[in-house]
Design an enzyme around this catalytic site. Structure first.
Site, PDB file in Angstrom:
ATOM      1  CG  LEU A 128      48.551  49.224  31.867  1.00 51.61           C
ATOM      2  CD1 LEU A 128      49.156  49.890  32.905  1.00 51.61           C
ATOM      3  CD2 LEU A 128      49.866  49.064  30.791  1.00 51.61           C
ATOM      4  N   GLY A 129      45.828  45.463  31.893  1.00 51.11           N
ATOM      5  CA  GLY A 129      45.380  43.984  32.235  1.00 51.11           C
ATOM      6  C   GLY A 129      44.038  44.157  32.975  1.00 51.11           C
ATOM      7  CG  HIS A 130      41.252  41.879  31.513  1.00 51.36           C
ATOM      8  ND1 HIS A 130      40.671  40.480  31.945  1.00 51.36           N
ATOM      9  CD2 HIS A 130      41.983  41.646  30.463  1.00 51.36           C
ATOM     10  CE1 HIS A 130      41.007  39.607  30.893  1.00 51.36           C
ATOM     11  NE2 HIS A 130      41.772  40.197  30.153  1.00 51.36           N
ATOM     12  N   GLY A 131      40.968  41.896  35.289  1.00 51.46           N
ATOM     13  CA  GLY A 131      40.701  40.686  36.190  1.00 51.46           C
ATOM     14  C   GLY A 131      39.317  40.862  36.633  1.00 51.46           C
ATOM     15  CG  PHE A 133      40.580  43.872  40.049  1.00 53.48           C
ATOM     16  CD1 PHE A 133      40.694  45.405  39.769  1.00 53.48           C
ATOM     17  CD2 PHE A 133      41.267  42.855  39.340  1.00 53.48           C
ATOM     18  CE1 PHE A 133      41.635  45.604  38.899  1.00 53.48           C
ATOM     19  CE2 PHE A 133      42.341  43.265  38.720  1.00 53.48           C
ATOM     20  CZ  PHE A 133      42.557  44.693  38.443  1.00 53.48           C
ATOM     21  CB  VAL A 136      45.216  47.900  35.301  1.00 54.08           C
ATOM     22  CG1 VAL A 136      46.199  49.070  35.491  1.00 54.08           C
ATOM     23  CG2 VAL A 136      44.871  47.290  36.649  1.00 54.08           C
ATOM     24  CG  ASP A 249      47.380  38.424  46.413  1.00 60.83           C
ATOM     25  OD1 ASP A 249      47.450  37.065  46.258  1.00 60.83           O
ATOM     26  OD2 ASP A 249      46.808  38.780  45.431  1.00 60.83           O
TER      27      ASP A 249
END
Length: 956
Positions: A128-131, A133, A136, A249
């Protein structure tokens, strides 16, 4: 014959008739003649039409069947399939090949996680996503036949610890404050460890508000949708305020749609930056477009910063574009002042550490006649122009794109295009709603955080309630909630900042997963080690609760110290904050001020002086506002003890312990080498605060103990225990100070080594220098006046003997007062010069012995002996705008200290529950030197502790 002829003729006639019929009508056989074929079993078989499958189908979907046609013995095994990796890069480098070079777990389709507690299986289906951190993943749960979102945290201690904070906060919100899921906070289902990665399971939601705006081609949403979403976000913010939690945030990317519910609802996600309102940690928070003025300026913040971000989100939902799309912090602040027509109030600018970075002082706060005018109000500060900012910072500020033709909020909202073909009546109605929206935004984006609307006040605005808007909204007053403890604010300065605030380091990946070390931010340990309110850099003062090795420069050690200040609040010891609550012992993480001394207390006195050379040089990017003079910090020249103010409640000296030295004669009268403290206690709690906890704790910072009211306080035995260590033939007699409640007498029984036989033979006459934390609040000037001149003369001599700073081979005794009488001075005012330097005595490697005259308190300590600040980056999160924390940025490989090439030594590598090495990177570790202890010193015969002490490594 005739019969034959007649019959032949009849047959011929019949045949002709049939022939004529066959020409005119089709042939229809009799049903009784033709029947369906039935096999012997009596069931009719279906007619099969052979259809040849396309080659593409046979070689893709039906590839297994095709293989079986070729080889009937072929057996398919899914684990042998080439994996479709979802993580980039997908080459295993760390964690025995499970992690890539970025310490992300390498995910592939159909990988499965398993929770050891819930026995739940999660099968990875998509990313679903990444960063920075972590990642996901969209996972399928076979037991419930549902999908969830699993956040896989990076295999590094800093991210792990911060994720634990998110788990703790969300669990509290879900179970305690919102058990029925009515306040639009994301639900957390589970969390577990998988291949040394912390995995957090959330409910699966849909797109975020930014993606919704993007789908709408960055055109604003209708006012009805804006109102619907605003009302739901306010419910979530009201819950956070009630729980005392700051999201830190809030932005469109962190507000997700929940399309499964009708009408559509939203939920607030990503609490990775969240903190408790009374335990604020970071100063570099919030995404840039949604960052509040107090965060930009470096001012103490509360839940009001989330309301500012909420106002920016509401404006963006209506306009389709961010209201303050600044390219830099200077650009954002410039746009705020220009669009809102105001600027931050003077009390914020006066206390904020970054004021000199964005403003210039054009008047006096006491005489505003020379100041500028903003919003009809006089101000002593004026915002810098781009040229002035460039001249100060030696670089041009980055300027973002201008999206709006107008420069003030009212015109921007009023001039936004109406929907095409909107009826005239609807135009009039929407115009009134826009006026309500303008007033709503002004209340949310108020520069003064004290006047900014709370979620409860904003929820009653006509824009939310739908009532007719007739005049500016005047919210009902609220009783401000004042927290008991003072906020702790840690700057992201190059020395420590973001990581060391929570005892973390982005470079430490090899650690046993234990609860966060005991600090004011995460008080999770059952015990605590004390520190001193008087040392520079120590933030665990009286009311913060003493914590384990909580020196601001080391966070877990006793020797590493950076002289750094930030503007959390005035650094006085006992004062009134803006809420009127006394803060006994504020954080030294406050802006350094040059104090104005009376005659005799200049640089040669004992007070702090910028010329004393006892502060490290400014790090790159540090605002000069930390060193602006202050008009309200003045020492009174007169005091009964003639040693400056006799009580910390009468002055503000950065926690200098020498402010109480005038009370020595009275304290010395009651103290001796064998003093137990039990009989002289003013409160029975003193006996509980002595002994046990101090017996196994050998700290510097004056051997201070802890409060009986501390959350992590241990019940202590009565009596002050002394222990003697013999090194090099010199007997070292040490004592331990204790802290009790404000109603109790705070005393010290710390004795110092002496080379004279007088002290060895008659210890009762030796001066016991009180610890910085041992001030007696019940002591009065009347007691001082009872002293005779002989006592005062003996006080001066005894006091001078205690003014040496010495260091022996035992680093645990490195911050003692030596009793060499050769440094006594006839001028008492000269005995306050280097009070803050107690916090720096451990920074030196190889300090002189205790009887070295060069180690005395009054000696000048060169500034080059202190460690300069080094850059410190922080990680970043998915979608985070600023280069910070979880969007943030990127752990550095190492930090090199300028003095003596001091390197941060990481804690030893440990194995996780699965037996895998937690730290794949090659680093230098030490097992025998805890943080803050000099590597060339050794403490023999260290008494064992009842609770295991955690050694975090050394910064030597």
């Amino acid at each position: 014959m005739d019969d034959i002829d007649s019959s032949d003729g009849a047959a011929a006639a019949r045949a002709g008739e049939i022939g004529s019929i066959g020409v005119s009508t089709p042939w229809k056989p009799i049903q009784l003649v033709f029947k369906r074929y039935l096999p012997q079993n009596g069931s009719a078989s279906k007619v099969h039409v052979a259809v040849k499958k396309p080659v593409v189908v046979r070689l893709t979907r039906d590839l297994v069947e095709t293989y079986k046609i070729c080889d009937p013995q072929f057996k398919y095994r899914g684990e042998l399939n080439p994996k479709r990796y979802l993580t980039t890069p997908s080459v295993g480098v760390n964690n025995d090949g499970f992690d890539n070079v970025n310490y992300d777990l390498i995910l592939a389709v159909n990988d499965d996680f398993c929770s050891s507690d819930s026995r739940q299986r999660y099968i990875v289906k998509d990313l679903l996503g990444h960063g920075t951190f972590g990642q996901v993943a969209k996972c399928w749960v076979p037991e419930t036949n549902s999908f969830v979102a699993v956040k896989v945290i990076k295999n590094q201690l800093a991210y792990y610890q911060q994720a634990l904070v998110e788990v703790s906060i969300l669990t509290t919100l879900n179970k305690k404050y919102d058990p029925e899921d009515k306040n639009h906070i994301v639900r957390i289902y589970d969390y577990f460890l998988h291949q040394s990665h912390l995995c957090i399971c959330f409910e699966l939601l849909d797109m975020n508000l930014y993606e919704l705006i993007k789908i709408n081609q960055f055109r604003g949403l209708s006012l009805s949708i804006v109102k619907l979403f605003s009302k739901q976000i306010l419910l979530g913010l009201a819950l956070l305020k009630d729980a005392g939690i700051i999201h830190c945030d809030l932005k469109p990317e962190n507000i997700l749609l929940c399309a499964s519910v009708k009408p559509t609802e939203i939920k607030i996600i990503d609490f990775g930056s969240a903190c408790m309102e009374d335990k604020t940690v970071y100063s570099y928070i919030q995404s840039r477009y949604y960052r509040s003025p107090e965060v930009l300026l470096g001012y103490q913040y509360t839940t009001a910063i989330d309301m500012w971000s909420f106002g920016c989100i509401v404006a963006e939902l209506f306009l389709g574009l961010p209201l303050f799309p600044g390219g830099s912090e200077f650009d954002i602040l410039r746009r705020m002042i220009e669009i809102l027509g105001k600027q931050p109030p003077d009390y914020v600018l006066k206390e904020a550490k970054n004021t000199n970075k964005f403003f210039k002082c054009v008047g006096s706060v006491h005489n505003l006649g020379n100041g500028g005018t903003y919003g009809g109000l006089k101000s002593a500060y004026m915002a810098l122009t781009g040229e002035e900012f460039e001249a100060r910072e030696k670089k041009k500020p980055e300027i973002g794109k201008e999206y709006f033709n107008h420069k003030n909020l009212e015109e921007i909202v009023k001039s936004y295009p109406y929907k095409i073909n909107l009826p005239e009546d609807d135009v009039v109605k929407e115009t009134q709603i826009r006026l309500a929206l303008i007033d709503f935004l002004k209340g949310l984006m108020e520069f003064d955080p004290a006047k900014r609307w709370s979620p409860f006040q904003a929820a009653k605005h006509p824009f939310i309630t739908g009532e007719p808007f007739t005049c500016p909204y005047n919210p009902p007053p609220e009783t401000p909630r004042v927290h008991v403890t003072q906020n702790i604010k840690v700057d992201h300065h190059p020395g420590e900042g973001h990581w060391f605030a929570a005892g973390l380091s982005p470079h430490v990946s090899g650690r046993t997963r234990i609860p966060m070390h005991n600090s004011p931010h995460f008080q999770m340990m059952p015990y605590s080690h004390a520190n001193s309110y008087g040392s520079i850099g120590s933030y665990g003062s009286y009311n913060d609760g003493t914590i384990q090795d909580n020196s601001y420069g080391s966070y877990g050690g006793t020797g590493n110290m950076f002289a750094y200040y930030s503007p959390v609040n005035h650094p006085g010891l006992y004062m009134q904050n803006q809420g009127g609550v006394s803060m006994l012992g504020t954080s030294p993480d406050a802006r350094r001020r040059v104090m104005q001394y009376p005659h005799g207390n200049g640089p040669n006195g004992l007070g702090t002086s910028p010329s004393a050379g006892n502060f490290a040089p400014l790090p790159l990017g540090t605002s000069p506002s930390q060193f602006t003079p202050n008009t309200n910090n003045q020492f009174l020249a007169g005091s009964p003890g003639h040693h400056g103010p006799t009580s910390p409640v009468r002055n503000s000296c950065h926690g200098s312990p020498l402010g109480k030295m005038a009370a020595f004669s009275q304290i010395n009268r009651r103290m001796s080498a064998g003093y137990s403290g039990g009989s002289q206690s003013q409160d029975s709690s003193l006996s509980q605060a002595q002994g046990h906890g101090m017996d196994n704790f050998y700290q510097n910072e004056g051997y201070s103990g802890q409060f009986s009211g501390s959350p992590s306080r241990r019940q202590l035995d009565s009596g002050v225990k002394n222990r003697k260590q013999t090194q090099g033939g010199t007997t070292l007699s040490t004592g331990y100070s204790t802290h009790n409640n404000a109603n109790s007498s705070l005393r010290s029984n710390m004795y110092n080594p002496s080379s004279t036989a007088h002290h060895l033979e008659n210890p009762d006459t030796a001066l016991s220098v009180p610890d910085p934390g041992d001030w007696d609040p019940n002591y009065s000037d009347d007691l001082l006046l009872e002293e005779d001149s002989a006592d005062e003369s003996s006080l001066a001599n005894a006091f001078s003997r205690g003014m040496q700073l010495g260091s022996t081979d035992a680093s645990s005794y490195s911050r003692r007062f030596n009793s060499n009488a050769s440094t006594s001075s006839s001028n008492p005012t000269t005995q306050r010069r280097y009070a803050p330097n107690q916090a720096f005595s451990q920074v030196e490697t190889g300090s002189p012995p205790s009887n070295d005259p060069h180690a005395r308190f009054g000696q000048h300590i060169p500034g080059s002996q202190y460690i300069p600040h080094v850059s410190q980056n922080s990680p970043s999160r998915l979608g985070q705008q600023p280069p910070q924390r979880y969007n943030h940025g990127r752990p550095n490989a190492g930090r090199t200290m300028d003095r003596n090439h001091m390197n941060a030594q990481l804690p030893p590598s440990n194995t996780n529950s699965g037996g895998q090495q937690r730290s794949p990177r090659s680093s230098s570790y030490t097992n025998g030197v805890p943080w803050g202890r000099r590597t060339n010193n050794h403490v023999p015969n260290v008494p064992s502790t009842s609770h295991g002490r955690v050694d975090y490594g050394s910064i030597a």
